[in-house]
Design a protein around this motif. Structure first.
Motif, PDB file in Angstrom:
ATOM      1  N   GLU A   1      86.890  21.350  73.821  1.00  0.00           N
ATOM      2  CA  GLU A   1      87.642  21.050  72.663  1.00  0.00           C
ATOM      3  C   GLU A   1      89.308  21.417  73.026  1.00  0.00           C
ATOM      4  O   GLU A   1      89.997  20.816  72.322  1.00  0.00           O
TER       5      GLU A   1
ATOM      6  N   LYS B   1      92.045  18.336  71.913  1.00  0.00           N
ATOM      7  CA  LYS B   1      93.023  18.495  71.005  1.00  0.00           C
ATOM      8  C   LYS B   1      94.566  18.179  71.857  1.00  0.00           C
ATOM      9  O   LYS B   1      95.388  17.917  71.060  1.00  0.00           O
TER      10      LYS B   1
ATOM     11  N   TYR C   1      89.004  12.072  68.590  1.00  0.00           N
ATOM     12  CA  TYR C   1      88.481  12.629  67.361  1.00  0.00           C
ATOM     13  C   TYR C   1      86.829  12.481  67.275  1.00  0.00           C
ATOM     14  O   TYR C   1      86.308  13.199  66.701  1.00  0.00           O
TER      15      TYR C   1
ATOM     16  N   GLY D   1      84.374  15.436  67.113  1.00  0.00           N
ATOM     17  CA  GLY D   1      83.447  15.533  65.677  1.00  0.00           C
ATOM     18  C   GLY D   1      81.881  15.306  66.046  1.00  0.00           C
ATOM     19  O   GLY D   1      81.317  16.259  65.484  1.00  0.00           O
TER      20      GLY D   1
ATOM     21  N   ARG E   1      80.462  23.823  62.106  1.00  0.00           N
ATOM     22  CA  ARG E   1      81.690  23.331  61.235  1.00  0.00           C
ATOM     23  C   ARG E   1      81.490  22.020  60.858  1.00  0.00           C
ATOM     24  O   ARG E   1      82.264  21.134  61.112  1.00  0.00           O
TER      25      ARG E   1
ATOM     26  N   PRO F   1      81.480  20.117  57.948  1.00  0.00           N
ATOM     27  CA  PRO F   1      82.616  19.508  57.143  1.00  0.00           C
ATOM     28  C   PRO F   1      83.741  19.007  58.112  1.00  0.00           C
ATOM     29  O   PRO F   1      84.298  17.994  57.773  1.00  0.00           O
ATOM     30  N   GLU F   2      84.277  19.878  59.041  1.00  0.00           N
ATOM     31  CA  GLU F   2      85.267  19.593  59.963  1.00  0.00           C
ATOM     32  C   GLU F   2      84.897  18.299  60.972  1.00  0.00           C
ATOM     33  O   GLU F   2      85.397  17.347  61.146  1.00  0.00           O
TER      34      GLU F   2
ATOM     35  N   ALA G   1      84.987  15.127  59.131  1.00  0.00           N
ATOM     36  CA  ALA G   1      86.295  14.793  58.867  1.00  0.00           C
ATOM     37  C   ALA G   1      87.012  14.090  60.228  1.00  0.00           C
ATOM     38  O   ALA G   1      87.624  13.040  60.066  1.00  0.00           O
ATOM     39  N   LEU G   2      86.546  14.876  61.370  1.00  0.00           N
ATOM     40  CA  LEU G   2      87.088  14.170  62.600  1.00  0.00           C
ATOM     41  C   LEU G   2      86.383  12.885  62.892  1.00  0.00           C
ATOM     42  O   LEU G   2      87.245  12.008  63.288  1.00  0.00           O
TER      43      LEU G   2
ATOM     44  N   LYS H   1      88.045  10.403  60.725  1.00  0.00           N
ATOM     45  CA  LYS H   1      89.603  10.160  61.335  1.00  0.00           C
ATOM     46  C   LYS H   1      89.330   9.061  62.312  1.00  0.00           C
ATOM     47  O   LYS H   1      90.187   8.129  62.130  1.00  0.00           O
TER      48      LYS H   1
END
Length: 338
Positions: A209, A213, A226, A230, A239, A241-242, A245-246, A249
């Motif tokens: 991770e 990043k 991403y 994800g 996580r 929802p995160e 979203a990733l 993206k």
């Protein structure tokens, strides 16, 4: 749009097919390139793309026949195109022989492809051949012959070593090589991404991770980063929802990538939305009939009490992806013998 107006524009159609292939949309690419070779039977480059598609589908005899055809067509071309076509045909024939475990035939095709212009590529393929035969140390040692007399040459040598180590599941050693690469060539998004993938293989989630990043900071449109983060979060059920979203993206940058679509389907599955997961995973599988996508779609079907459909899908996919570990492990996990 051009092809809609000019359906006989063969070269544009081939460019479209190759673009689809590069975007992992292999089933669509197959339709286009089949039309190209039907319209222009002596177009060697189109035959080579068709051969690659046949090889990926494990249609090995067809791929070999196409490689031989392209090799013959190269004799009708003028330099330097003739040499390029011949070399690519020999590489295709090598890869087919490798898939068929015909080691001597593979070596023979490489001998014909060897030249000063492509010495590094042939050397890498010789190292792969040794690894496939079980000679791991000997295969890796071959790569030491690559030049390192400039920064560019050294970078290529280390990247090639890392690629080879990854192919033969030498993940810890690959991570070490990539660490050295990133120290010598900092802020290279692609190198950081590769190191992150090795960290994932080694079960070092926090390090993966952190590296991903860094990739996003260096190159904000690096959709693979991403998607990788994800998918990793979704696969662990963390996580969510995160994670979703990733992945969304990533899809903004590559909306038709079947692997990213697969990740989104897997996130929906982990969130308990089986209907949406099936819909999204079927879309991914319609773009690329990949073994890992089949494994995911089958698992969703199984969880949704469509077990016969799941087994049928897995078995059909296994005929084309016999070595896919994700597919095999998924089947075994549900008590289905591959």
């Amino acid at each position: 749009a051009h092809l809609n107006r000019n359906p006989q524009s063969t070269r544009v159609r081939f460019g479209y097919a190759r673009s689809l292939y590069n975007d992992h949309r292999t089933l669509e690419a197959l339709v286009q390139v089949q039309r190209v070779v039907a319209d222009e039977p002596d177009y060697a480059a189109a035959w080579l793309l068709l051969g690659r598609l046949r090889l990926e589908a494990r249609e090995l005899q067809q791929a070999q026949d196409i490689g031989l055809r392209a090799l013959n067509l190269s004799k009708k071309e003028t330099p330097p195109g003739a040499q390029v076509t011949a070399t690519q045909a020999l590489y295709l024939l090598f890869d087919v022989a490798l898939a068929k475990q015909e080691w001597q035939a593979a070596a023979n095709w490489l001998d014909q492809a060897d030249s000063p212009d492509n010495a590094n590529t042939v050397l890498y393929k010789r190292a792969v051949l040794q690894g496939k035969r079980g000679y791991i140390a000997q295969g890796y040692a071959l790569l030491d012959r690559m030049a390192q007399d400039s920064d560019q040459a050294l970078r290529l040598k280390l990247i090639t070593k890392a690629q080879w180590l990854r192919e033969f599941a030498q993940f810890a050693q690959a991570y070490t090589v990539l660490t050295e690469l990133n120290q010598r060539f900092p802020d290279d998004a692609d190198l950081l991404y590769e190191q992150a993938m090795m960290a994932d293989k080694l079960g070092q989630s926090a390090d993966m991770e952190r590296l991903l990043k860094l990739v996003m900071a260096v190159k904000p449109d690096h959709h693979h980063a991403y998607n990788a983060l994800g998918y990793s979060l979704a696969d662990k059920g963390e996580r969510l929802p995160e994670a979703k979203a990733l992945i969304e993206k990533a899809l903004e940058f590559a909306p038709n990538d079947p692997y990213i679509i697969d990740s989104l389907g897997w996130a929906y599955f982990r969130m308990g939305n089986f209907a949406k997961a099936q819909e999204v995973l079927r879309k991914a599988y319609s773009i690329k009939a990949d073994g890992e996508i089949a494994a995911h779609l089958g698992e969703v079907l199984w969880a949704d009490n469509q077990r016969e459909a799941a087994v049928t899908l897995w078995r059909e996919a296994l005929t084309r992806h016999t070595d896919n570990e994700t597919l095999r492990n998924t089947m075994l996990r549900f008590g289905i013998t591959p």
